[in-house]
Design an enzyme around this catalytic site. Structure first.
Site, short mmCIF file in Angstrom:
data_model
loop_
_atom_site.label_atom_id
_atom_site.label_comp_id
_atom_site.label_asym_id
_atom_site.label_seq_id
_atom_site.Cartn_x
_atom_site.Cartn_y
_atom_site.Cartn_z
N CYS A 2 -3.16 -7.53 -9.03
CA CYS A 2 -3.00 -8.03 -10.50
C CYS A 2 -4.52 -7.97 -11.42
O CYS A 2 -5.37 -7.78 -10.63
CB CYS A 2 -2.68 -8.99 -10.70
SG CYS A 2 -0.68 -8.96 -10.18
N GLY A 28 -2.56 -2.67 -13.29
CA GLY A 28 -0.91 -3.70 -12.79
C GLY A 28 -0.02 -2.91 -13.98
O GLY A 28 -0.55 -3.41 -15.59
N ASN A 102 -4.34 -13.20 -9.72
CA ASN A 102 -4.30 -12.24 -9.06
C ASN A 102 -4.80 -12.61 -7.30
O ASN A 102 -5.65 -13.36 -7.11
CB ASN A 102 -5.43 -11.40 -9.76
CG ASN A 102 -6.28 -10.13 -8.94
OD1 ASN A 102 -5.32 -9.52 -8.06
ND2 ASN A 102 -7.31 -9.52 -8.85
N GLY A 103 -3.99 -11.51 -6.61
CA GLY A 103 -3.92 -12.28 -4.94
C GLY A 103 -2.90 -12.17 -4.50
O GLY A 103 -1.23 -11.60 -5.17
N TYR A 244 -9.73 2.72 -3.63
CA TYR A 244 -8.79 2.62 -4.70
C TYR A 244 -8.69 2.12 -5.90
O TYR A 244 -8.09 2.37 -6.85
CB TYR A 244 -7.15 3.18 -3.69
CG TYR A 244 -6.35 3.22 -4.84
CD1 TYR A 244 -6.17 4.12 -5.51
CD2 TYR A 244 -4.92 2.02 -5.21
CE1 TYR A 244 -4.98 4.66 -6.23
CE2 TYR A 244 -3.86 2.17 -6.07
CZ TYR A 244 -4.31 4.01 -6.15
OH TYR A 244 -3.09 3.89 -7.75
P1 5GP Z 1 0.71 8.76 0.09
O1 5GP Z 1 -0.14 10.93 0.60
O2 5GP Z 1 0.21 7.94 1.22
O3 5GP Z 1 1.75 8.85 0.28
O4 5GP Z 1 -0.07 8.60 -1.21
C1 5GP Z 1 -1.47 9.15 -1.25
C2 5GP Z 1 -2.21 8.39 -2.49
O5 5GP Z 1 -1.49 7.08 -3.20
C3 5GP Z 1 -3.33 8.60 -2.58
O6 5GP Z 1 -3.72 9.25 -3.49
C4 5GP Z 1 -3.76 7.32 -3.19
O7 5GP Z 1 -4.89 7.79 -4.19
C5 5GP Z 1 -2.52 6.86 -4.35
N1 5GP Z 1 -2.68 5.36 -3.67
C6 5GP Z 1 -3.02 4.93 -2.16
N2 5GP Z 1 -3.00 3.16 -3.01
C7 5GP Z 1 -2.36 3.03 -3.53
C8 5GP Z 1 -1.10 1.97 -4.72
O8 5GP Z 1 -1.24 0.99 -4.68
N3 5GP Z 1 -0.72 2.36 -5.18
C9 5GP Z 1 -0.14 3.23 -6.12
N4 5GP Z 1 0.47 4.28 -6.58
N5 5GP Z 1 -1.18 4.51 -5.50
C10 5GP Z 1 -2.13 4.92 -4.25
MG MG Z 2 -4.76 9.49 -5.36
#
Ligand code: 5GP
Ligand code: MG
Length: 479
Positions: A2, A28, A102-103, A244
């Site tokens: 968060c 978030g 957050n955590g 990320y």
């Molecule tokens: P996947 O191919 O695994 O469905 O999606 C990969 C993508 O999900 C990557 O572009 C990455 O940036 C994104 N991603 C990684 N972790 C998260 C997250 O915690 N939330 C969201 N919304 N996207 C994520």
């Molecule tokens: Mg992505």
């Protein structure tokens, strides 16, 4: 994960908190909230939705005072109920306390059960309420927040960065391993604590430093002071923040995130070079990585995908047809850039593999002759128990699969991940000072049935009332 923020500023805090939360929106999107304090009154406004949807000038003007905290909440599966929206408030013996967390605590259920056995009532499913109860327990016998935070650090297992508003004072503290980020900055007429430095930038403030793991920061109208409550012999900064989660323009624990991602991109070329006509990022998370790859390989950086910035998060998609449209609205190919090209596609991570598979298919349909996927993290093989909303092992595409099996499932011509060693080098700190649980299955805190580095973790806060007291390092400073 968060986003949290705490501000004390002589010119009022509701608008600065609002802008800071705006800067932290990527952490978030499910809900947002602000608490402020003036005179004898705690003001709170919070609701589900994006920062811009939750607040307007009228609600912000109603949040009086020169001290306050704010929170944006990441959607965590199964807990999308209004009661869980933070900050969380409670009254205890005439004190008004508001906290935002957050955590993720790994022993929250245990602590909750213990309190419930003693007859305590809980109103939400949040870790924040558990933390509130620990603080209340300490305040029963002591008037000092320092003692309350000491008890928190002794009892809480997991990751936490917390901002708390107690009357006119903002307190902030970070778990002894520094798993979740938190930093402090100076404003024209006060101070700010925030999950990421971009919130300080948004207010034109000056970054001072990261909050130290195990440290308690105190800000009020007289300035900022700090006390070291606990120390550990290592840190365990979340590696996924660099991969990320954090914004690329944030500086986390001394390192600019964009630089890390760019270095990873360079390392990806060195680790897995391939002939291609263009280096194409998956927007937006893959951009810095692709820039590094292009730079190192000499192959031109060229965008082949365009993301729609105005796509609402709460897009209602009742039918399959509508879901397909939604995907197309969200991301479109630039066909002219892709047709006949050998595309080196760069992204930060593969989690479930569903997005990656869809993107590879789109690029192929746009006429690319080869698609070489390069990924800025090692395979994600293990769940996160410490705050990142990752799926279970069974849903993680790389869990129990070879890289070749993942490649085949996604449909890419070739697939390569950055080796962990190169990733750690790009971050620039010792691997032992990072939490790599999602990549290695080895965690910095005890989690049942998982491997753990706990033998090298020294929870001094946990030994406070025992023999370890002499190992406590207390430092006070005033700036
Ligand atoms: P996947 O191919 O695994 O469905 O999606 C990969 C993508 O999900 C990557 O572009 C990455 O940036 C994104 N991603 C990684 N972790 C998260 C997250 O915690 N939330 C969201 N919304 N996207 C994520
Ligand atoms: Mg992505």
């Amino acid at each position: 994960m968060c986003g949290i923020v705490g501000i004390v500023d002589a010119g009022g805090v509701s608008f600065p908190l609002y802008y800071a939360l705006y800067a932290l929106q990527h952490r978030g999107q499910e809900s947002a909230g602000i608490s402020t304090f003036e005179g004898t009154t705690l003001y709170t406004y919070k609701a589900q939705g994006l920062v811009a949807e939750v607040f307007n000038s009228h609600t912000l003007e109603g949040l009086h005072g020169n001290a306050g905290i704010g929170h944006v909440r990441y959607p965590v599966s199964g807990s999308t109920v209004p009661e869980n929206v933070q900050p969380f408030n409670f009254r205890y013996r005439g004190l008004d306390l508001s906290i935002a967390h957050n955590g993720n605590l790994v022993n929250a259920a245990e602590i909750r059960e213990e309190y419930e056995r003693r007859g305590q009532i809980f109103c939400t499913a949040t870790d924040a309420e558990v933390i509130g109860n620990i603080i209340a327990e300490a305040l029963r016998t002591s008037k000092s927040m320092e003692d309350a935070v000491r008890l928190c650090m002794r009892r809480l297992r997991g990751s936490y960065a917390i901002v708390a508003l107690l009357n006119n004072t903002v307190y902030a503290f970070r778990d002894p391993l520094g798993i979740t980020p938190l930093c402090v900055g100076k404003l024209d007429h006060g101070y700010i604590i925030a999950s990421e430095s971009v919130a300080i930038d948004a207010l034109g403030g000056m970054f001072i430093r990261d909050v130290r793991p195990g440290e308690l920061i105190h800000i009020d109208e007289n300035g900022f002071s700090s006390v070291q409550i606990a120390t550990a012999n290592r840190t365990a900064h979340c590696i996924f923040e660099y991969i990320y989660f954090a914004r690329a323009d944030s500086v986390i624990d001394g390192t600019l995130v964009y630089d890390v991602r760019r270095r990873i991109g360079q390392g990806l070329h060195d680790a897995a070079p391939v002939r291609g006509d263009m280096v194409c990022p998956v927007p937006d998370s893959g951009t810095a990585y692709a820039a590094g790859y292009a730079e190192q390989s000499g192959i031109p950086f060229l965008e082949g995908l365009m993301k729609n910035r105005y796509m609402g998060r709460t897009f209602i998609m009742p039918t399959q047809q509508q879901r397909e449209w939604a995907i197309r609205i969200k991301l479109n190919t630039i066909r002219g850039n892709l047709k006949g090209k050998r595309v080196i596609l760069v992204d930060d991570s593969i989690v479930r593999g569903t997005t990656s598979r869809r993107i590879v298919k789109m690029i192929r349909e746009a006429g690319a002759s080869e698609i070489h996927l390069r990924v800025g993290s090692p395979p994600i093989i293990s769940p996160c128990y410490l705050g990142v909303d990752m799926p279970t092992r069974a849903e993680l595409i790389a869990s129990g699969k070879s890289i070749e099996m993942v490649r085949e499932s996604i449909g890419a011509t070739s697939l390569a991940y950055i080796p962990l060693k190169d990733l750690v080098e790009a971050i620039g700190c010792d691997e032992r000072n990072l939490c790599t649980g999602c990549l290695t299955g080895c965690y910095p805190v005890d989690i049942s049935e998982e491997r753990c580095h706990h033998s090298v973790v020294d929870y001094m806060a946990g030994t406070h009332h025992q023999a370890g007291l002499s190992t406590f390092r207390t430092e006070k400073q005033r700036t």
